[in-house]
Design a protein around this motif. Structure first.
Motif: not given
Length: 244
Positions: A134-163
């Motif tokens: 849609n022509g928007f720029v990806i904001p920094d808070f969504l630019d997870f490709q340029n973040m290290k895994p421990w910098e990603t601010n996501i908590v995901d119940s799907f990932q939790y339950w996978k263990f």
């Protein structure tokens, strides 16, 4: 599990539908794009047109977002949740409202996290792809490709339950049932959203379904943290309908 204060989580859920009502309604060039995309998935029993109706709504290149719901827990005498929803036919309006809300959250806090069910593999990447489409720029808070895994601010119940089990898939509905979390009775599920949109034109019903998923996933996180669950009286809904 990540030690995240539940009050710092922005619970999100999105609802998506195919960009066109059916394969026949697509421009010819996009019909070819679709056939090229899914040719390795077809079987003799299913045509490209049939597969479009079944799967286009979850492929970001061939679909659009019709609702984004966001919820956060309020600090009151007992837990309550405020859920805000953006929905409509114009995807760009929904995305603009979502970005404006997130920027306000960014200004007020840097400790927030996105929370949801399978948002790491579906909702967040889908939002990013549709932002670019849609022509928007990806904001920094969504630019997870340029973040290290421990910098990603996501908590995901799907990932939790996978263990750590990469072979396991559990739906939010099933996870809520396993954890003995009351789930609202619905006459629809994710597979029916496209039909409700294209055949019934019932955006309000889709938004209601999306909001209830946000409340359910918030209760999953509360259960994970051994906190009291939310009930119907603890839910405040704010709806912002986009352009028709």
């Amino acid at each position: 599990m990540q030690q995240v204060n539940p009050h710092d989580i922005i619970f999100i859920d999105i609802e998506t539908v195919s960009a066109y009502a059916g394969f026949a309604e697509m421009p010819e060039a996009w019909q070819h794009n679709w056939e090229e995309k899914i040719k390795h998935l077809l079987t003799p029993e299913i045509s490209a047109a049939d597969f479009y109706e079944q799967r286009a709504g979850v492929m970001a290149e061939f679909s659009k977002i019709v609702c984004i719901s966001m919820g956060y827990l309020m600090r009151e005498e007992h837990l309550k949740i405020r859920v805000k929803s953006f929905y409509g036919h114009q995807e760009s309006d929904i995305l603009k409202s979502f970005l404006e809300t997130m920027r306000k959250i960014e200004q007020n806090s840097r400790s927030w996290h996105f929370g949801g069910h399978n948002i790491k593999e579906f909702d967040i990447p889908f939002i990013c792809r549709r932002l670019l489409a849609n022509g928007f720029v990806i904001p920094d808070f969504l630019d997870f490709q340029n973040m290290k895994p421990w910098e990603t601010n996501i908590v995901d119940s799907f990932q939790y339950w996978k263990f750590g089990d990469y072979k396991n898939f559990t739906s939010l509905k099933l996870l809520a049932a396993v954890l003995n979390i009351p789930s609202p009775k619905e006459d629809m599920d994710g597979s029916k959203v496209g039909g409700v949109y294209w055949k019934e034109n019932d955006l309000e019903r889709i938004a209601s379904y999306c909001q209830k998923d946000v409340v359910t996933v918030a209760n999953v996180f509360l259960r994970f943290n051994d906190l009291p669950l939310l009930h119907d009286d603890d839910v405040e809904l704010v709806v912002e309908k986009g352009s028709a």
